[in-house]
Scaffold this motif. Sequence first.
Motif, PDB file in Angstrom:
ATOM      1  N   ARG A 139     -40.420   8.742  -9.078  1.00 47.48           N
ATOM      2  CA  ARG A 139     -39.047   8.488  -8.625  1.00 47.48           C
ATOM      3  C   ARG A 139     -39.003   8.268  -7.113  1.00 47.48           C
ATOM      4  O   ARG A 139     -38.319   7.381  -6.613  1.00 47.48           O
ATOM      5  CB  ARG A 139     -38.155   9.661  -9.020  1.00 47.48           C
ATOM      6  CG  ARG A 139     -36.695   9.355  -8.831  1.00 47.48           C
ATOM      7  CD  ARG A 139     -35.779  10.264  -9.599  1.00 47.48           C
ATOM      8  NE  ARG A 139     -36.240  11.617  -9.750  1.00 47.48           N
ATOM      9  CZ  ARG A 139     -35.600  12.664  -9.270  1.00 47.48           C
ATOM     10  NH1 ARG A 139     -34.479  12.537  -8.615  1.00 47.48           N
ATOM     11  NH2 ARG A 139     -36.079  13.879  -9.467  1.00 47.48           N
TER      12      ARG A 139
ATOM     13  N   LEU B 285     -33.506  14.270  -3.108  1.00 47.34           N
ATOM     14  CA  LEU B 285     -34.904  14.185  -3.524  1.00 47.34           C
ATOM     15  C   LEU B 285     -35.758  15.157  -2.715  1.00 47.34           C
ATOM     16  O   LEU B 285     -36.644  15.819  -3.266  1.00 47.34           O
ATOM     17  CB  LEU B 285     -35.399  12.746  -3.368  1.00 47.34           C
ATOM     18  CG  LEU B 285     -36.672  12.335  -4.059  1.00 47.34           C
ATOM     19  CD1 LEU B 285     -36.667  12.690  -5.537  1.00 47.34           C
ATOM     20  CD2 LEU B 285     -36.892  10.840  -3.888  1.00 47.34           C
TER      21      LEU B 285
ATOM     22  N   ARG C 144     -34.923  10.671 -14.296  1.00 56.33           N
ATOM     23  CA  ARG C 144     -34.140   9.644 -13.612  1.00 56.33           C
ATOM     24  C   ARG C 144     -35.029   8.541 -13.041  1.00 56.33           C
ATOM     25  O   ARG C 144     -34.985   8.241 -11.851  1.00 56.33           O
ATOM     26  CB  ARG C 144     -33.267  10.261 -12.525  1.00 56.33           C
ATOM     27  CG  ARG C 144     -32.165  11.115 -13.122  1.00 56.33           C
ATOM     28  CD  ARG C 144     -31.305  11.710 -12.065  1.00 56.33           C
ATOM     29  NE  ARG C 144     -31.724  13.100 -11.927  1.00 56.33           N
ATOM     30  CZ  ARG C 144     -31.491  13.850 -10.890  1.00 56.33           C
ATOM     31  NH1 ARG C 144     -30.832  13.387  -9.884  1.00 56.33           N
ATOM     32  NH2 ARG C 144     -31.906  15.090 -10.850  1.00 56.33           N
ATOM     33  N   LEU C 145     -35.851   7.964 -13.895  1.00 51.86           N
ATOM     34  CA  LEU C 145     -36.736   6.867 -13.500  1.00 51.86           C
ATOM     35  C   LEU C 145     -35.897   5.661 -13.098  1.00 51.86           C
ATOM     36  O   LEU C 145     -34.782   5.478 -13.575  1.00 51.86           O
ATOM     37  CB  LEU C 145     -37.646   6.470 -14.664  1.00 51.86           C
ATOM     38  CG  LEU C 145     -38.629   7.515 -15.180  1.00 51.86           C
ATOM     39  CD1 LEU C 145     -39.321   7.000 -16.425  1.00 51.86           C
ATOM     40  CD2 LEU C 145     -39.631   7.880 -14.117  1.00 51.86           C
ATOM     41  N   SER C 146     -36.476   4.821 -12.261  1.00 57.32           N
ATOM     42  CA  SER C 146     -35.799   3.572 -11.922  1.00 57.32           C
ATOM     43  C   SER C 146     -35.678   2.732 -13.185  1.00 57.32           C
ATOM     44  O   SER C 146     -36.410   2.939 -14.158  1.00 57.32           O
ATOM     45  CB  SER C 146     -36.600   2.804 -10.868  1.00 57.32           C
ATOM     46  OG  SER C 146     -37.792   2.300 -11.447  1.00 57.32           O
TER      47      SER C 146
ATOM     48  N   ARG D 252     -38.300   2.685 -16.317  1.00 59.69           N
ATOM     49  CA  ARG D 252     -37.773   3.049 -17.636  1.00 59.69           C
ATOM     50  C   ARG D 252     -38.008   1.922 -18.642  1.00 59.69           C
ATOM     51  O   ARG D 252     -38.433   2.169 -19.770  1.00 59.69           O
ATOM     52  CB  ARG D 252     -36.285   3.398 -17.544  1.00 59.69           C
ATOM     53  CG  ARG D 252     -35.728   3.805 -18.891  1.00 59.69           C
ATOM     54  CD  ARG D 252     -34.365   4.456 -18.776  1.00 59.69           C
ATOM     55  NE  ARG D 252     -33.780   4.630 -20.081  1.00 59.69           N
ATOM     56  CZ  ARG D 252     -34.169   5.508 -20.978  1.00 59.69           C
ATOM     57  NH1 ARG D 252     -35.155   6.341 -20.704  1.00 59.69           N
ATOM     58  NH2 ARG D 252     -33.577   5.585 -22.149  1.00 59.69           N
TER      59      ARG D 252
END
Length: 160
Positions: free
Chosen positions: A131, A112, A24-26, A30
Amino acid sequence: MSALRGAYVKTEAGTREVAARSLRLSSQLRRLLILIDGERDAVQLGRMLGTHDLAIQLGELEAAGLIANPSAPRRVGRPDAAPAVDPSVLQHARALMCESAMRHLGLLGKTLAREIESAESRAELLSLSARWHMAMRDSRDGHQEADVLLGTLRKMLVLA
């Protein structure tokens, strides 16, 4: 972190991440990961993304094991041998990440923080650090501390 010279390449993990989106990279990280093709250097990537300083983002992707810079100097010794990290150092690193996430990230911070607390190794913390850092940079209050905290985290985990 590797020098910014030379072309970066995706690792196997980076290729899997493009397909699976499991970290779930920004969107910014990404996009950068997708553009890395082994041909473009940091300057070219920066032009494509409309930014001049990609050092932090490239460092995050590299620390997470998603990219590599083949032109960077090689470390002597086994390539898979990471220096051992004292468990108390890992706990301090987890505490730094969790406390800042809870203070600045609201609901995302709680989610997180749970992932960070369950991280059992240096590699897992490094994987989560990209992340965490991007969420901190995107937050209203945490953006001022994000880069300093990332630097502290890297020093803790012997990445400086």
